[in-house]
Enzyme design. Structure first.
Site, PDB file in Angstrom:
ATOM      1  N   LYS A 223     -11.256   1.083  -8.493  1.00  9.52           N
ATOM      2  CA  LYS A 223     -10.583   0.922  -9.786  1.00  9.52           C
ATOM      3  C   LYS A 223     -10.699   2.199 -10.635  1.00  9.52           C
ATOM      4  O   LYS A 223      -9.737   2.688 -11.226  1.00  9.52           O
ATOM      5  CB  LYS A 223     -11.186  -0.272 -10.530  1.00  9.52           C
ATOM      6  CG  LYS A 223     -10.845  -0.363 -11.984  1.00  9.52           C
ATOM      7  CD  LYS A 223      -9.381  -0.660 -12.195  1.00  9.52           C
ATOM      8  CE  LYS A 223      -8.966  -0.368 -13.613  1.00  9.52           C
ATOM      9  NZ  LYS A 223      -7.815  -1.105 -14.040  1.00  9.52           N
ATOM     10  N   CYS A 277      -7.884   2.491 -21.102  1.00  7.88           N
ATOM     11  CA  CYS A 277      -8.226   2.527 -19.670  1.00  7.88           C
ATOM     12  C   CYS A 277      -8.321   3.963 -19.170  1.00  7.88           C
ATOM     13  O   CYS A 277      -9.405   4.447 -18.829  1.00  7.88           O
ATOM     14  CB  CYS A 277      -7.167   1.784 -18.865  1.00  7.88           C
ATOM     15  SG  CYS A 277      -6.852   0.142 -19.491  1.00  7.88           S
TER      16      CYS A 277
HETATM   17  N1  SAJ Z   1       0.932   9.392 -19.916  1.00 13.75           N
HETATM   18  C1  SAJ Z   1       1.333  10.717 -20.011  1.00 13.75           C
HETATM   19  N2  SAJ Z   1       2.114  11.230 -19.010  1.00 13.75           N
HETATM   20  C2  SAJ Z   1       2.506  10.484 -17.939  1.00 13.75           C
HETATM   21  C3  SAJ Z   1       2.082   9.150 -17.848  1.00 13.75           C
HETATM   22  C4  SAJ Z   1       1.289   8.625 -18.856  1.00 13.75           C
HETATM   23  O1  SAJ Z   1       1.008  11.427 -20.962  1.00 13.75           O
HETATM   24  O2  SAJ Z   1       3.235  11.020 -17.098  1.00 13.75           O
HETATM   25  C5  SAJ Z   1       0.077   8.818 -20.981  1.00 13.75           C
HETATM   26  C6  SAJ Z   1       0.751   7.632 -21.708  1.00 13.75           C
HETATM   27  O3  SAJ Z   1       1.612   8.094 -22.707  1.00 13.75           O
HETATM   28  C7  SAJ Z   1      -0.468   6.906 -22.245  1.00 13.75           C
HETATM   29  C8  SAJ Z   1      -1.533   7.144 -21.168  1.00 13.75           C
HETATM   30  O4  SAJ Z   1      -1.068   8.227 -20.393  1.00 13.75           O
HETATM   31  O5  SAJ Z   1      -0.910   7.491 -23.464  1.00 13.75           O
HETATM   32  C9  SAJ Z   1      -1.817   5.950 -20.267  1.00 13.75           C
HETATM   33  O6  SAJ Z   1      -0.614   5.267 -19.937  1.00 13.75           O
HETATM   34  P1  SAJ Z   1      -0.295   4.709 -18.470  1.00 13.75           P
HETATM   35  O7  SAJ Z   1       1.045   4.079 -18.502  1.00 13.75           O
HETATM   36  O8  SAJ Z   1      -0.478   5.783 -17.474  1.00 13.75           O
HETATM   37  O9  SAJ Z   1      -1.461   3.653 -18.163  1.00 13.75           O
HETATM   38  P2  SAJ Z   1      -2.098   2.389 -18.929  1.00 13.75           P
HETATM   39  O10 SAJ Z   1      -3.331   2.852 -19.628  1.00 13.75           O
HETATM   40  O11 SAJ Z   1      -1.105   1.640 -19.720  1.00 13.75           O
HETATM   41  O12 SAJ Z   1      -2.496   1.457 -17.651  1.00 13.75           O
HETATM   42  C10 SAJ Z   1      -3.330   2.007 -16.630  1.00 13.75           C
HETATM   43  C11 SAJ Z   1      -2.696   1.696 -15.256  1.00 13.75           C
HETATM   44  N3  SAJ Z   1      -3.360   2.477 -14.224  1.00 13.75           N
HETATM   45  C12 SAJ Z   1      -2.676   3.279 -13.370  1.00 13.75           C
HETATM   46  O13 SAJ Z   1      -1.470   3.417 -13.438  1.00 13.75           O
HETATM   47  C13 SAJ Z   1      -3.471   3.975 -12.316  1.00 13.75           C
HETATM   48  C14 SAJ Z   1      -2.787   0.204 -14.959  1.00 13.75           C
HETATM   49  O14 SAJ Z   1      -2.332  -0.092 -13.631  1.00 13.75           O
HETATM   50  C15 SAJ Z   1      -4.253  -0.288 -15.104  1.00 13.75           C
HETATM   51  O15 SAJ Z   1      -4.377  -1.682 -14.839  1.00 13.75           O
HETATM   52  C16 SAJ Z   1      -4.671  -0.017 -16.542  1.00 13.75           C
HETATM   53  O16 SAJ Z   1      -4.641   1.409 -16.743  1.00 13.75           O
HETATM   54  C17 SAJ Z   1      -6.084  -0.560 -16.711  1.00 13.75           C
HETATM   55  O17 SAJ Z   1      -6.219  -1.656 -17.306  1.00 13.75           O
HETATM   56  O18 SAJ Z   1      -7.031   0.029 -16.200  1.00 13.75           O
END
Ligand code: SAJ
Length: 444
Positions: A223, A277
């Site tokens: 995870k 997360c």
């Molecule tokens: N972000 C960027 N650039 C990108 C992608 C995301 O700057 O290309 C930023 C987003 O704007 C945001 C942050 O990253 O601020 C996180 O967003 P996210 O969509 O990547 O992830 P979370 O936090 O909403 O959810 C993640 C997910 N993990 C993965 O994709 C590996 C989800 O599957 C998990 O269940 C969740 O964390 C968790 O609960 O751990």
């Protein structure tokens, strides 16, 4: 080993937050009696009234349905059940002396202590909270110490025990929780093989993805690895954004071109990484293996450096206008959600409000009122139209879908600080306006 099917007449979910409530609701929708437990009385009252205290598409309707059908109810203290799923927060404690924030397992410990009085032979205890490696063993230790009358499993040993314990991490994306809970593959990390098989039986009640068995420690690290992987990849994109600004190259154009290579897939830079997360979990690896986890720690630092850098870019842009009005588009931690927790967009606006005397407008279509830390500093929550009508500087912090409809003609004469690569995506934008940096002056 022969699979022993445990009957799950009643399942209890400890923690009714962003993970626990959707999980409890989906299990209840399969016709199983579910008791949700939360220490927050208002959350319990909301669920029992068939409503929700968190925002997640489709959740309220399903909660209403299963509560109405008598399949889900909520309480503040655990009751006996056949299985307990622990889905409580694991934040980190900001350590003053050390550089590495330390994980705070107090919510898991409190959850364990709360189920101690009702635990009985045949029960299954599953930890879903994102946790450092070894936490499931700690959880079992807390249970074992309090209940010497019950036998617990030992890693790698066969033989029947009274209680089964497993680590099965949640992996759902906020905003798609109900869909991903069912569709995603699930990792099942039993403390023993019998524990894995017991947990497998529970997840097969509602998971349509593959359920893959491993041990508890591998499941815990798996995870953390998923979220650290994403953080490191976002850090690469953010580092390229820093480099591009230094070298006068448009980062969006650069990434678009590099991604045309068949084995390159760079993520998007932005104002930083938010949410509870990805910005937190990599620290759990670093705190367990600080000498080895160098890249993971550095990536956290790269991503955490973004909000202050973006604020500096905005101050740079203010030099181009007399007494400019600044409009910040988006406050949520990512597009099309209302969640402002750990949001880098919020950090940028906070920093601007603390460091500048300019009038600040915030546009966040998913909320009705501003957090007090912004409203108390004179930031005004306005509509997109109002912001575009008055602003001299437009700071794009979140690429909400509604912002993709902006008529680029309305940006004429303004300076845009585009942290999300919105400009090249605006429909009426004939040419990418950003010839080099993320600060763009739009011609009159
Ligand atoms: N972000 C960027 N650039 C990108 C992608 C995301 O700057 O290309 C930023 C987003 O704007 C945001 C942050 O990253 O601020 C996180 O967003 P996210 O969509 O990547 O992830 P979370 O936090 O909403 O959810 C993640 C997910 N993990 C993965 O994709 C590996 C989800 O599957 C998990 O269940 C969740 O964390 C968790 O609960 O751990």
């Amino acid at each position: 080993m022969q699979r022993r099917k445990l009957p799950f007449n009643r399942i209890s979910v400890i923690g009714l937050g962003y993970i626990g409530l959707p999980t409890a609701t989906v299990i209840a929708s399969r016709g199983i009696d579910v008791v949700g437990v939360d220490v927050v009385a208002t959350a319990v009252e909301a669920v029992n009234a068939g409503t929700v205290h968190i925002s997640e598409p489709g959740l309220e309707r399903l909660v209403n349905q299963v509560v109405g059908a008598g399949k889900l109810r909520a309480v503040t203290r655990p009751e006996p059940a056949d299985a307990f799923i622990i889905a409580v927060p694991t934040p980190f404690v900001e350590a003053e002396q050390s550089e590495t924030p330390a994980p705070d397992l107090s919510y898991i410990q409190a959850a364990a202590e709360s189920i101690v009085p009702v635990l009985k032979p045949g029960d299954l205890v599953i930890l879903e909270s994102t946790s450092p490696v070894g936490t499931t063993e700690k959880l079992m230790g807390w249970l074992r110490n309090a209940r010497a009358d019950l036998s617990f499993p030992v890693q790698g040993e066969l033989g029947a025990t009274d209680v089964h314990v497993a680590y099965c991490p949640e992996r759902i994306l906020p905003g798609k929780a109900l869909e991903e809970l069912v569709a995603n593959d699930r990792i099942i990390g039993g403390v023993s093989e019998a524990c894995s098989l017991a947990a497998l039986g529970l997840y097969q009640l509602f998971v349509e993805g593959d359920c893959i068995i491993t041990d508890a420690r591998t499941a815990e690290l798996s995870k953390l690895t998923e979220n650290a992987y994403r953080d490191v990849n976002i850090a690469f994109a953010n580092e390229m954004a820093f480099i591009c600004d230094e070298l006068g190259v448009n980062v969006w154009e650069l990434i678009r071109l590099a991604n045309r290579h068949p084995r390159v897939s760079i993520l998007n830079p932005g104002p930083g990484v938010g949410g509870h997360c990805i910005a937190v979990d990599p620290w759990f690896i670093v705190s367990s293996a600080p000498q080895q986890a160098k890249l993971i720690a550095q990536s956290r630092k790269v991503n955490d450096a973004r909000p202050a850098y973006v604020a500096d870019q905005v101050f740079q842009a203010t030099q181009k206008h007399a007494n400019p009005i600044i409009a910040c588009l988006g406050l949520a931690f990512k597009p099309d959600i209302d969640d402002l927790r750990e949001s880098p967009a919020l950090d940028v606006v906070k920093e601007l409000s603390e460091r500048s005397d300019n009038q600040l407008l915030a546009v966040e279509p998913n909320i009705d009122s501003l957090p007090v830390e912004l409203s108390s500093k004179g930031v005004a929550l306005v509509s997109l139209d109002e912001a575009l009508a008055h602003a001299d500087i437009v700071v794009v912090l979140v690429d909400h879908s509604s912002f993709l409809d902006i008529d680029s003609g309305l940006l004429a004469g303004k300076t845009v600080v585009d942290t999300r690569g919105l400009l090249p995506r605006l429909e009426k934008q004939a040419e990418p306006v950003a010839s080099c940096t993320t600060i763009v002056d739009i011609a009159e």
